[in-house]
Design an enzyme around this catalytic site. Structure first.
Site, PDB file in Angstrom:
ATOM      1  N   ASP A 137      -1.258  -8.337  -7.270  1.00  0.00           N
ATOM      2  CA  ASP A 137      -1.518  -6.978  -6.814  1.00  0.00           C
ATOM      3  C   ASP A 137      -2.660  -6.413  -7.650  1.00  0.00           C
ATOM      4  OD1 ASP A 137      -0.554  -5.890  -9.271  1.00  0.00           O
ATOM      5  OD2 ASP A 137       1.473  -6.083  -8.526  1.00  0.00           O
ATOM      6  N   PRO A 174       2.333 -13.420  -7.517  1.00  0.00           N
ATOM      7  CA  PRO A 174       1.868 -12.305  -6.687  1.00  0.00           C
ATOM      8  C   PRO A 174       0.735 -11.549  -7.372  1.00  0.00           C
ATOM      9  CG  PRO A 174       4.271 -12.271  -6.933  1.00  0.00           C
ATOM     10  CD  PRO A 174       3.744 -13.259  -7.920  1.00  0.00           C
ATOM     11  N   PHE A 214       2.325  -7.808 -15.460  1.00  0.00           N
ATOM     12  CA  PHE A 214       2.481  -6.594 -14.668  1.00  0.00           C
ATOM     13  C   PHE A 214       3.079  -5.459 -15.492  1.00  0.00           C
ATOM     14  CE2 PHE A 214       5.093  -3.866 -11.950  1.00  0.00           C
ATOM     15  CZ  PHE A 214       4.128  -3.391 -11.090  1.00  0.00           C
ATOM     16  N   ASN A 269       0.836  -1.207   0.000  1.00  0.00           N
ATOM     17  CA  ASN A 269       0.000   0.000   0.000  1.00  0.00           C
ATOM     18  C   ASN A 269       0.872   1.258   0.000  1.00  0.00           C
ATOM     19  OD1 ASN A 269      -2.366   1.523   0.051  1.00  0.00           O
ATOM     20  ND2 ASN A 269      -2.441   1.548   2.273  1.00  0.00           N
ATOM     21  N   GLN A 290       3.637 -13.551 -14.540  1.00  0.00           N
ATOM     22  CA  GLN A 290       3.142 -12.411 -13.761  1.00  0.00           C
ATOM     23  C   GLN A 290       3.913 -11.150 -14.096  1.00  0.00           C
ATOM     24  OE1 GLN A 290       4.681 -10.481 -11.352  1.00  0.00           O
ATOM     25  NE2 GLN A 290       3.116  -9.813  -9.928  1.00  0.00           N
ATOM     26  N   ARG A 311       3.851   1.028   9.014  1.00  0.00           N
ATOM     27  CA  ARG A 311       4.564  -0.233   8.778  1.00  0.00           C
ATOM     28  C   ARG A 311       5.752  -0.404   9.721  1.00  0.00           C
ATOM     29  NH1 ARG A 311       3.933   2.703   4.509  1.00  0.00           N
ATOM     30  NH2 ARG A 311       2.350   2.195   2.969  1.00  0.00           N
ATOM     31  N   ARG A 330       8.350   6.453  -2.867  1.00  0.00           N
ATOM     32  CA  ARG A 330       8.558   6.485  -1.435  1.00  0.00           C
ATOM     33  C   ARG A 330       9.213   5.196  -0.947  1.00  0.00           C
ATOM     34  NH1 ARG A 330       5.718   7.245   3.510  1.00  0.00           N
ATOM     35  NH2 ARG A 330       4.028   5.915   2.868  1.00  0.00           N
ATOM     36  N   LYS A 383       0.125 -11.415  -0.858  1.00  0.00           N
ATOM     37  CA  LYS A 383       0.810 -10.808  -2.011  1.00  0.00           C
ATOM     38  C   LYS A 383       2.298 -10.635  -1.743  1.00  0.00           C
ATOM     39  CE  LYS A 383       2.360  -7.361  -4.722  1.00  0.00           C
ATOM     40  NZ  LYS A 383       3.532  -6.507  -4.468  1.00  0.00           N
TER      41      LYS A 383
END
Length: 278
Positions: free
Chosen positions: A196, A194, A238, A83, A234, A135, A88, A177
């Site tokens: 997402d 994974p 992606f 998230n 994947q 986190r 960042r 994930k």
DNA sequence: ATCCAGGGGGGCT
DNA sequence: AGCCCCCATGGA
């Protein structure tokens, strides 16, 4: 330029391949393995190329590889990624890396990623100051579990996926994930897929006529269609969907990786072109 | 200002 | 098990 374990590495496009350098020096085999450019990796690409839905993505992302990254660093990196946005994430990982040992190299000083014990020692307030937000306690608790040996990441390399998942899901901040990311990028679980938001969207559009599927469905579909190559599939899904999303002129990365020091993504790499230089 | 970013935890049913 | 809401932070 980047850091792999306690080695400083530099990769540059050179013709159709990649020029690989490392300090301390590494063998061509070592580089090929890190770059995900072994003969086994090529075989997987060959199998995926036979999938008509995937073929265009393979052609569009010729040099896309799955780097074999370090278990602990990968765990920390993807825990941070949850998230969160890429900019960042990279900033946080760079800041974390400053806590690791200094590594000299011909290209300047870099830092190894700090081991789990080092991260576990950082107070939560310090982690928050690095930008981890909510986190921070997750990373700290996970670092503690890894440092104590309660979760032995290195022993999970090559282990069966269900076992790997179960072990990883015991880590705070690691859900399905993130666990699959760690399994795929660091533990050689080629079948990990994974899911997402982007991959979910891609699978829904490409294989379910736009019907919104649930992550479990997407994963079951991927396993059935691509088996142990699902993880590589994947990556193409992606990057295809992300490239489209970033559409005009956005700078696109051609390889997958989390790197705490802004290592360039390797756009074209083949084992025969990979060489270590003096 | 509001939404979103390569989700996950905890509480509820 | 499935569903819902909240969670720091910063850029668009």
């Amino acid at each position: 330029m980047g850091v792999v374990g306690r080695r400083v590495v530099r990769y540059q496009s050179a013709g159709a391949g990649v020029e690989a350098e490392a300090f301390p020096r590494a063998t061509p085999r070592w580089h090929a393995r890190y770059l995900g450019a072994t003969p086994e990796d090529d075989a997987a690409r060959g199998r995926l190329r036979a999938d008509p839905v995937l073929a265009p993505a393979l052609a569009a992302h010729e040099g896309l590889r799955i780097l074999r990254q370090e278990p602990w660093e990968t765990t920390a990196a993807f825990l941070v990624s949850a998230n969160n946005n890429v900019l960042r994430i990279e900033g946080i990982l760079r800041a974390l890396a400053r806590r690791g040992d200094a590594l000299g190299s011909p290209w300047g000083e870099r830092h190894a990623f700090p081991d789990a014990a080092t991260v576990a020692r950082l107070p939560e307030s310090r982690l928050r100051a690095l930008g981890l937000g909510y986190r921070a306690p997750f990373l700290r608790a996970t670092a503690r579990l890894v440092a104590s040996g309660d979760v032995d990441l290195d022993s999970l390399v090559g282990a069966p996926l269900p076992e790997v998942r179960e072990a990883l899901l015991a880590l705070p901040g690691v859900g399905p994930k993130v666990a699959d990311c760690i399994a795929l990028f660091a533990l050689e679980a080629g079948g990990a897929f994974p899911v997402d938001r982007w991959v979910l969207r891609a699978v829904s559009e490409a294989f379910f006529a736009g019907r919104e599927v649930k992550p479990r469905e997407a994963e079951a579909f991927a396993r059935a269609r691509w088996g142990d190559d699902a993880g590589l599939a994947q990556q193409f899904l992606f990057h295809a969907v992300r490239t489209r999303a970033n559409a005009p002129g956005a700078r696109r990365l051609s390889a997958t990786q989390n790197d705490h020091q802004g290592q360039e993504r390797v756009a074209r790499s083949a084992p025969s072109w990979t060489r270590s230089s003096p």
